[in-house]
Design an enzyme around this catalytic site. Structure first.
Site, PDB file in Angstrom:
ATOM      1  N   LYS A  13       0.834  -1.208   0.000  1.00  0.00           N
ATOM      2  CA  LYS A  13       0.000   0.000   0.000  1.00  0.00           C
ATOM      3  C   LYS A  13       0.874   1.266   0.000  1.00  0.00           C
ATOM      4  CE  LYS A  13      -1.955  -1.229   3.943  1.00  0.00           C
ATOM      5  NZ  LYS A  13      -1.280  -2.499   4.265  1.00  0.00           N
ATOM      6  N   ARG A  88      -9.773   0.496   8.775  1.00  0.00           N
ATOM      7  CA  ARG A  88      -9.362  -0.866   9.126  1.00  0.00           C
ATOM      8  C   ARG A  88     -10.450  -1.605   9.886  1.00  0.00           C
ATOM      9  NH1 ARG A  88      -3.486   0.212   9.060  1.00  0.00           N
ATOM     10  NH2 ARG A  88      -2.363  -1.688   9.505  1.00  0.00           N
ATOM     11  N   ARG A 172      -0.572  -8.741  13.495  1.00  0.00           N
ATOM     12  CA  ARG A 172      -1.096  -7.792  12.498  1.00  0.00           C
ATOM     13  C   ARG A 172      -1.962  -8.519  11.472  1.00  0.00           C
ATOM     14  NH1 ARG A 172       4.533  -5.327  10.884  1.00  0.00           N
ATOM     15  NH2 ARG A 172       3.450  -4.124   9.285  1.00  0.00           N
TER      16      ARG A 172
HETATM   17  P1  AP5 Z   1       4.851  -1.598   1.818  1.00  0.00           P
HETATM   18  O1  AP5 Z   1       4.420  -0.812   0.637  1.00  0.00           O
HETATM   19  O2  AP5 Z   1       5.651  -0.900   2.852  1.00  0.00           O
HETATM   20  O3  AP5 Z   1       3.584  -2.364   2.457  1.00  0.00           O
HETATM   21  P2  AP5 Z   1       2.308  -1.806   3.189  1.00  0.00           P
HETATM   22  O4  AP5 Z   1       1.118  -2.465   2.606  1.00  0.00           O
HETATM   23  O5  AP5 Z   1       2.322  -0.302   3.211  1.00  0.00           O
HETATM   24  O6  AP5 Z   1       2.559  -2.436   4.613  1.00  0.00           O
HETATM   25  P3  AP5 Z   1       2.567  -1.840   6.079  1.00  0.00           P
HETATM   26  O7  AP5 Z   1       3.327  -2.823   6.912  1.00  0.00           O
HETATM   27  O8  AP5 Z   1       3.058  -0.433   6.129  1.00  0.00           O
HETATM   28  O9  AP5 Z   1       1.079  -1.907   6.403  1.00  0.00           O
HETATM   29  P4  AP5 Z   1       0.455  -2.023   7.756  1.00  0.00           P
HETATM   30  O10 AP5 Z   1      -0.948  -1.893   7.338  1.00  0.00           O
HETATM   31  O11 AP5 Z   1       0.802  -3.187   8.583  1.00  0.00           O
HETATM   32  O12 AP5 Z   1       1.149  -0.831   8.574  1.00  0.00           O
HETATM   33  P5  AP5 Z   1       0.650   0.618   8.980  1.00  0.00           P
HETATM   34  O13 AP5 Z   1       1.816   1.504   8.968  1.00  0.00           O
HETATM   35  O14 AP5 Z   1      -0.568   1.005   8.245  1.00  0.00           O
HETATM   36  O15 AP5 Z   1       5.669  -2.870   1.280  1.00  0.00           O
HETATM   37  C1  AP5 Z   1       6.308  -3.757   2.180  1.00  0.00           C
HETATM   38  C2  AP5 Z   1       7.663  -4.181   1.591  1.00  0.00           C
HETATM   39  O16 AP5 Z   1       7.441  -4.957   0.407  1.00  0.00           O
HETATM   40  C3  AP5 Z   1       8.543  -2.994   1.165  1.00  0.00           C
HETATM   41  O17 AP5 Z   1       9.888  -3.269   1.506  1.00  0.00           O
HETATM   42  C4  AP5 Z   1       8.389  -2.909  -0.363  1.00  0.00           C
HETATM   43  O18 AP5 Z   1       9.554  -2.441  -1.000  1.00  0.00           O
HETATM   44  C5  AP5 Z   1       8.085  -4.367  -0.740  1.00  0.00           C
HETATM   45  N1  AP5 Z   1       7.128  -4.454  -1.836  1.00  0.00           N
HETATM   46  C6  AP5 Z   1       6.041  -3.662  -2.051  1.00  0.00           C
HETATM   47  N2  AP5 Z   1       5.385  -4.055  -3.167  1.00  0.00           N
HETATM   48  C7  AP5 Z   1       6.058  -5.135  -3.655  1.00  0.00           C
HETATM   49  C8  AP5 Z   1       5.884  -5.987  -4.791  1.00  0.00           C
HETATM   50  N3  AP5 Z   1       4.857  -5.805  -5.634  1.00  0.00           N
HETATM   51  N4  AP5 Z   1       6.757  -6.996  -4.967  1.00  0.00           N
HETATM   52  C9  AP5 Z   1       7.798  -7.197  -4.100  1.00  0.00           C
HETATM   53  N5  AP5 Z   1       8.036  -6.408  -3.017  1.00  0.00           N
HETATM   54  C10 AP5 Z   1       7.181  -5.393  -2.792  1.00  0.00           C
HETATM   55  O19 AP5 Z   1       0.171   0.344  10.500  1.00  0.00           O
HETATM   56  C11 AP5 Z   1       1.099   0.079  11.526  1.00  0.00           C
HETATM   57  C12 AP5 Z   1       0.339  -0.034  12.846  1.00  0.00           C
HETATM   58  O20 AP5 Z   1      -0.305   1.215  13.152  1.00  0.00           O
HETATM   59  C13 AP5 Z   1      -0.789  -1.062  12.891  1.00  0.00           C
HETATM   60  O21 AP5 Z   1      -0.313  -2.366  13.193  1.00  0.00           O
HETATM   61  C14 AP5 Z   1      -1.678  -0.491  14.005  1.00  0.00           C
HETATM   62  O22 AP5 Z   1      -1.128  -0.750  15.272  1.00  0.00           O
HETATM   63  C15 AP5 Z   1      -1.594   1.009  13.750  1.00  0.00           C
HETATM   64  N6  AP5 Z   1      -2.626   1.499  12.818  1.00  0.00           N
HETATM   65  C16 AP5 Z   1      -2.405   2.106  11.617  1.00  0.00           C
HETATM   66  N7  AP5 Z   1      -3.559   2.441  11.036  1.00  0.00           N
HETATM   67  C17 AP5 Z   1      -4.546   2.034  11.877  1.00  0.00           C
HETATM   68  C18 AP5 Z   1      -5.969   2.087  11.801  1.00  0.00           C
HETATM   69  N8  AP5 Z   1      -6.610   2.626  10.733  1.00  0.00           N
HETATM   70  N9  AP5 Z   1      -6.671   1.568  12.839  1.00  0.00           N
HETATM   71  C19 AP5 Z   1      -6.055   1.033  13.926  1.00  0.00           C
HETATM   72  N10 AP5 Z   1      -4.710   0.944  14.042  1.00  0.00           N
HETATM   73  C20 AP5 Z   1      -3.951   1.442  13.016  1.00  0.00           C
END
Ligand code: AP5
Length: 214
Positions: A13, A88, A172
């Site tokens: 994402k 979420r 997660r």
């Molecule tokens: P990346 O693009 O970083 O993945 P992502 O989907 O953004 O994953 P996140 O881990 O950031 O999502 P998340 O939802 O767990 O975390 P968030 O910060 O929202 O890609 C990952 C890796 O893969 C990268 O190294 C990239 O280079 C590689 N990659 C990407 N695309 C690829 C492809 N096509 N092929 C190969 N490699 C690829 O949330 C963190 C925490 O915050 C949560 O756990 C929770 O505690 C809290 N939180 C955040 N939002 C909320 C909410 N709305 N409600 C409640 N708690 C929340």
């Protein structure tokens, strides 16, 4: 155009949102980034959510809805907003509808990035970001052109997230299947869901998202 990128941790994402920001003048609203910024700046809220995030659990609806409300009331986005990691839960999805309504805005597409769980472990454990500008990289899938030097800003310091380990990832993923995956049916029923293959290489995923948007 206002869109939601929906998918489990590591679905890509943030990677895709960053390209949409650069190329389509969109504004990325990532609740994960907002919460990490609150932690870094040491606010009361940041201290409160730190442990929850490191364990991989969800922060309360009230906190994240408040963060999104603040952005929608103050930010301008000529190219539209990308909701990354929000909503979420069903309560967050309902709140987003109300917030967009009250700002006279609409939700134009919900793009579900489908990936298989096995791929997520290596995506998450191989991820790192530039400490200076936040550009995202991966140990194998997305290395900087010159090793150890950020393509975007030339920075040489990189960070790994505290919740990017197998233990937190399990929590997660569980939170995703329990609380977030019901949104797939919710948006399907509203006729707003488009699903794409998030397992393809980054450029192919980008093309699928463009197809879904255009
Ligand atoms: P990346 O693009 O970083 O993945 P992502 O989907 O953004 O994953 P996140 O881990 O950031 O999502 P998340 O939802 O767990 O975390 P968030 O910060 O929202 O890609 C990952 C890796 O893969 C990268 O190294 C990239 O280079 C590689 N990659 C990407 N695309 C690829 C492809 N096509 N092929 C190969 N490699 C690829 O949330 C963190 C925490 O915050 C949560 O756990 C929770 O505690 C809290 N939180 C955040 N939002 C909320 C909410 N709305 N409600 C409640 N708690 C929340």
């Amino acid at each position: 155009m206002n869109i939601i990128l929906l998918g489990p941790p590591g679905a890509g994402k943030g990677t895709q949102a960053a390209m949409l920001v650069d190329e389509r003048n969109m504004v990325q609203l990532s609740t994960g980034d907002m919460l990490r910024a609150a932690r870094t700046s040491g606010t009361e809220m940041g201290k409160m959510v730190a442990g929850v995030m490191d364990r991989g659990e969800l922060v309360t609806d009230e906190i994240v809805i408040g963060l999104i409300r603040e952005q929608l009331e103050t930010a301008t986005a000529d190219g539209g907003f990308i909701f990354d990691g929000f909503p979420r839960t069903l309560a967050q999805a309902d709140a987003l509808n109300d917030l967009l309504d009250s700002e006279g805005q609409t939700l134009d597409a919900v793009i579900e990035m489908r990936v298989d769980d096995a791929a997520l472990v290596s995506r998450i454990t191989g991820r790192y970001t530039c400490a200076n500008c936040g550009a995202g990289y991966h140990d194998t899938a997305k290395k900087p052109a010159k090793e150890g030097v950020c393509d975007k800003c030339g920075g040489t310091e990189f960070n790994r997230r505290a919740d990017d380990n197998e233990e937190s990832l399990k929590t997660r993923l569980m939170a995703y299947y329990k609380d977030t995956s019901p949104l797939i049916g919710y948006y399907y029923a509203k006729g707003q869901l488009q699903s794409i293959d998030g397992l393809a290489p980054i450029d192919q995923v980008k093309a699928s998202i463009a197809g879904a948007m255009d």
